[in-house]
Design an enzyme around this catalytic site. Structure first.
Site: not given
Ligand code: AMP
Ligand code: MG
Length: 497
Positions: A86, A88-89, A109, A122, A172, A179, A248, A258
Site C-alpha cells: 500500500g 506507505g508514503r 509521494k 512516510g 506525480r 498495479r 506492485d 516508480d
Molecule cells: P517502492 O520501493 O517505492 O515501490 O515502495 C515499496 C513499498 O514500500 C510501498 O508500499 C511504499 O509505500 C513503501 N515505502 C517505501 N518507502 C517508504 C517510506 N519512507 N515510508 C513508508 N513506506 C515506504
Molecule cells: Mg512502488
C-alpha cells in the site's frame, strides 16, 4: 485554485483505499513546477508557480473538498509475496480530466506516514524526488509511456536516512496508480465481488475497447500483456533498467512507474544491474522481459476466479487458456523490440534476417566497452555515406572492432537494398536514437548540487537537455558523454526511500 476533481477510484472501489491526510510540513518551498504538464492538465500554471503552490504541493493547504486517500495494494517484492504493502508514503489527491479528455491521477509521494507505512517514516528525501522528476521527464521526451512529475517541493525539514537529508514531496501524475499488486491485494483476501469491480473499473478506464468482448477478463490479461510487452521493448531499445520490477511497480495502464534505483545502461552489457539491493541481478537489463512475463503470470493468478467463470467454471481450462496468453508474451515483445531496432538501424522494410542482424550488432558490442547510446548515434553517422567512409567514428568506440568487420558490410548491404537516400535514412535514425539520456554521473552531479549546496542550476540544465533528447547542440556536448570507465564501473543506485 480549483482542480475539478472527479474521483472515480474513491467512488467505485471502496475497500481498496483509506481516507488519509498529508502530514503538515514546516516550510514548503516550490523547487520546480512542470508548466507544460500543468497546461496539459488544464491547470493554471502561473497561479500554481507561487508560494500558494508550495503550500498546495506540500500537502499543507489543499483546495477545498480535496479528499486524499492512501491506496491499498499487495505485491511480490524480489519474488516474495507481501499481502499488504500500500501507499506507505503516498496519497492520491484525486483525478482530473486533462485537455485531451484523458483521466489522470494526481498524487503525492513523501507526504507522511499512512496506515500502510509499516516501519517507514512516510517521507521522501530531496535527491530521490529530483531523480524521479528527471528520469520521468526523460522517458516522456523519449516517447515512452510514464508517470510524470507535476511539482517538487522541499519541506523545510530533514529526513533521517544514513544521515539527515533535506525532505521533499513529489507530485506525480499517472494514467492511474492501479498495479498488478492491486489485484493481488484483493485476490489474497478472496474478495471476488471486489475483484470483479476492480477488473471492470480497469477495463473501463484503460481498455474500453474490450468491454464488449465475449470474454473481457481474458481480454484484459491479453491487453495488459501486450501493453507491457510494448513498454518493456521500449525500455530495452533505450537501455533503461528499472531496477525494481516488483508486481506492485507494474501498472495496469502500461506506464512506467516508480523511479527508484533505475538507471540507463552505459557500456553495453546485458547483465547490467545498478540497484544496490538487487543482489542476485533479478532485475538486470536482460531479465526485464522474462520478469515482466513472470509478473503477468502473477496477474493471471489473481484474476483466476474471473477467468474460471469465463471458462464455464472449469478452472483447469481457465489456466490452460491463460497459459496460452502468457506464452504469447515473448513473441509479442520480440515484435515490438524488433520494430524499435529496425528504426534504430535505419531499416524501413521488414526482412527475415533483421532479427539476427539486430542481435548481432548488440553481440558485437559485448565486452568491448561500447557505449550503447553512442553506438547507435554513430551508426546513424555512418549511414550518412553510402559506402564505408563514415564508419571510423563508430569503430572508435570498440576496444576491438573485429566483430564490426563482419557486421558492417551485412548492415550496409541490407540498407543499400532499400530505396531511401542515405541522408534521409541518417536523419530518420537520428530521430529515434537519442543523443542525450540521463547519464548516471550527470544525474548524481545535479542531485548533489541541489542536496549539498541548494544549487538547482545543474538540475535545471540537465532537465532542459533531457527534454530534447534527439536534438544535438554543441554546448551540450558533455551531456552526451559517458562517465570515465573508472567512475561508472562500480556505479550503484539506491531505492528512493
Ligand atoms: P517502492 O520501493 O517505492 O515501490 O515502495 C515499496 C513499498 O514500500 C510501498 O508500499 C511504499 O509505500 C513503501 N515505502 C517505501 N518507502 C517508504 C517510506 N519512507 N515510508 C513508508 N513506506 C515506504
Ligand atoms: Mg512502488
Amino acid at each position: 485554485m480549483n482542480f475539478s476533481f472527479d474521483n472515480s477510484y474513491a467512488r467505485e472501489l471502496e475497500g481498496l483505499y483509506v481516507p488519509w491526510k498529508a502530514a503538515e510540513v514546516p516550510q514548503p518551498k516550490l523547487i520546480r513546477l512542470n508548466h507544460a504538464l500543468a497546461e496539459e492538465m488544464g491547470l493554471d500554471a502561473t497561479a500554481l508557480d507561487s508560494p500558494e503552490g508550495a503550500q498546495l504541493f506540500s500537502g499543507n493547504k489543499l483546495p477545498d473538498g480535496t479528499a486524499t486517500i492512501a491506496l491499498a495494494y499487495a505485491g511480490h517484492q524480489f519474488g516474495g509475496f507481501s499481502p499488504q504493502l500500500g501507499d506507505g508514503r503516498a496519497l492520491l489527491l484525486g483525478e482530473v480530466i486533462d485537455r485531451q479528455g484523458k483521466r489522470r491521477d494526481i498524487a503525492f509521494k513523501g507526504s507522511g506516514r499512512t496506515p500502510f507505512s509499516r516501519g517507514g517514516d512516510g517521507k521522501a528525501a530531496l535527491g530521490p524526488v529530483l531523480r524521479e522528476y528527471l528520469i520521468g521527464e526523460a522517458m516522456h521526451a523519449l516517447g515512452i509511456p510514464t508517470t510524470r512529475a507535476l511539482a517538487a517541493v522541499t519541506t523545510g525539514e530533514f529526513v533521517r536516512r544514513e544521515r539527515n537529508l533535506p525532505g521533499a514531496v513529489l507530485t506525480r501524475v499517472a494514467a492511474s496508480h492501479i498495479r498488478v499488486g492491486s489485484f493481488q491485494f484483493v485476490a489474497a483476501r478472496g474478495d471476488e465481488p471486489l475483484l470483479k469491480k476492480l477488473a471492470d473499473y480497469v477495463i473501463d478506464r484503460h481498455y474500453p475497447e474490450i468491454k464488449a468482448a465475449e470474454k473481457p477478463y481474458f481480454g484484459l490479461l491479453r491487453a495488459l500483456s501486450e501493453r507491457q510487452a510494448a513498454l518493456i521493448a521500449r525500455w530495452m531499445n533505450v537501455g533503461f533498467i528499472h531496477g525494481v520490477m516488483n508486481t506492485d511497480n507494474m501498472t495496469l495502464s502500461g506506464e512506467t512507474i516508480d523511479y527508484g534505483p533505475c538507471a540507463f545502461m552505459d557500456r553495453y552489457d546485458p547483465k547490467t544491474v545498478f540497484s544496490s539491493i538487487d543482489e542476485y541481478g533479478r532485475y538486470a537489463y536482460m531479465n526485464q522481459p522474462p520478469i515482466a512475463n513472470w509478473n503477468l503470470a502473477r496477474f493471471a493468478e489473481a484474476l483466476l476466479p474471473l477467468l474460471t467463470a469465463e471458462a464455464g467454471g472449469d478452472q483447469d481450462r481457465a489456466v490452460e487458456e491463460a497459459m496460452v496468453i502468457l506464452g504469447d508474451f515473448q513473441s509479442c515483445y520480440e515484435g515490438h523490440w524488433l520494430a524499435g531496432m529496425r528504426a534504430k538501424l535505419g531499416l524501413a522494410r521488414e526482412e527475415d534476417g533483421d532479427f539476427a542482424l539486430a542481435q548481432d550488432f548488440l553481440a558485437g558490442m559485448e565486452g568491448q566497452g561500447v557505449d550503447f547510446t553512442q553506438a547507435f548515434r554513430r551508426l546513424a553517422d555512418a549511414a550518412e555515406a553510402a559506402d564505408a567512409s563514415r564508419e571510423g567514428w563508430l569503430r572508435q568506440l570498440y576496444a576491438d572492432d573485429k566483430k564490426l568487420d563482419a557486421w558492417l558490410p551485412r548492415w550496409r548491404a541490407r540498407i543499400n537494398a532499400e530505396a531511401a537516400d542515405p541522408a534521409q535514412r541518417a536523419q530518420a535514425m537520428l530521430a529515434v536514437n537519442p543523443v542525450y539520456i540521463p547519464r548516471n554521473h550527470k544525474v548524481e552531479e545535479a542531485l548533489d548540487a541541489a542536496v549539498e549546496l541548494g544549487n538547482y542550476a545543474p538540475f535545471e540544465q540537465l532537465l532542459a537537455v533531457l527534454q530534447q533528447p534527439f536534438s544535438e547542440k554543441p554546448e551540450w556536448a558533455a551531456y552526451a558523454e559517458p562517465a570515465a570507465a573508472e567512475t561508472s564501473a562500480g556505479y550503484r543506485t539506491f531505492c528512493g526511500t
